[in-house]
Design an enzyme around this catalytic site. Structure first.
Site: not given
Length: 196
Positions: A5-10, A86
């Site tokens: 899983v890619f996280g780019y915010g919180s 999300e």
């Protein structure tokens, strides 16, 4: 088979699910933008906050963290958590993830990422682009069950810095939010001094 899983915010600073490994890096041909309205975390339906989504932009990169989840139970737990967290993000994409800017091949393929699309039919919380000053004012004023919207941008800015990443949009917006907060604080001090 592992799930990534890619996280780019919180998700960079607050995952909320178990994982086996985290890799800092980036995805290509996307940029991070504060175009998504948050009515459930950093704002309300009456006054939405702004959170990040991804915008497809050829030649851009978006830095963040990829999380590897291997145990079946952890995959189920992560998906359940992410589907709730999300829920205002209407698309899931599977992207290539890179850890080296000189690499021609990705470090991991098929990394899942949640994206809030600009399609108002499937994403009624999409706010879209606006002048930096307007976005900053909205962030200063918005707050929701997860706290003030300003905390979100400051946490994101700090998390990216700790990973050694720079994002001009995040930095410029965070600086604009700080400027507005400073001016507001000065006005509050002046008003208090005049009332004494």
């Amino acid at each position: 088979m592992a799930m990534w899983v890619f996280g780019y915010g919180s998700l960079i600073w607050k995952t909320g699910f178990p994982f086996d490994e985290s890799l800092p890096g980036f995805i290509k041909d996307y940029r991070r933008v504060f175009h998504q309205g948050s009515t459930d975390h950093r704002g309300t339906p009456d006054f939405p906050g702004r959170t990040v989504t991804l915008e497809a932009t050829h030649g851009e990169v978006c830095c963040g963290v990829a999380y590897k989840i291997t145990k079946e139970e952890d995959k189920r737990d992560a998906l359940m958590h992410l589907e709730v967290r999300e829920k205002q993000y209407d698309q899931k994409e599977y992207v290539d993830f890179f850890t080296d800017s000189n690499a021609s091949e990705p470090a991991v393929t098929g990394v899942m990422v949640y994206i809030a699309s600009p399609d108002k039919k499937s994403n009624n919380n999409y706010l879209g682009p606006a002048p930096l000053e307007d976005i900053a004012k909205q962030i200063v004023l918005a707050k929701g069950p997860s706290g003030p919207n300003r905390d979100y941008i400051f946490n994101l800015e700090e998390a990216l810095a700790q990973l050694g990443f720079k994002d001009k949009h995040v930095t410029d917006l965070a600086n604009q939010v700080r400027r507005i907060l400073s001016e507001t604080q000065e006005l509050d001090i002046d008003a208090t001094a005049n009332n004494v």
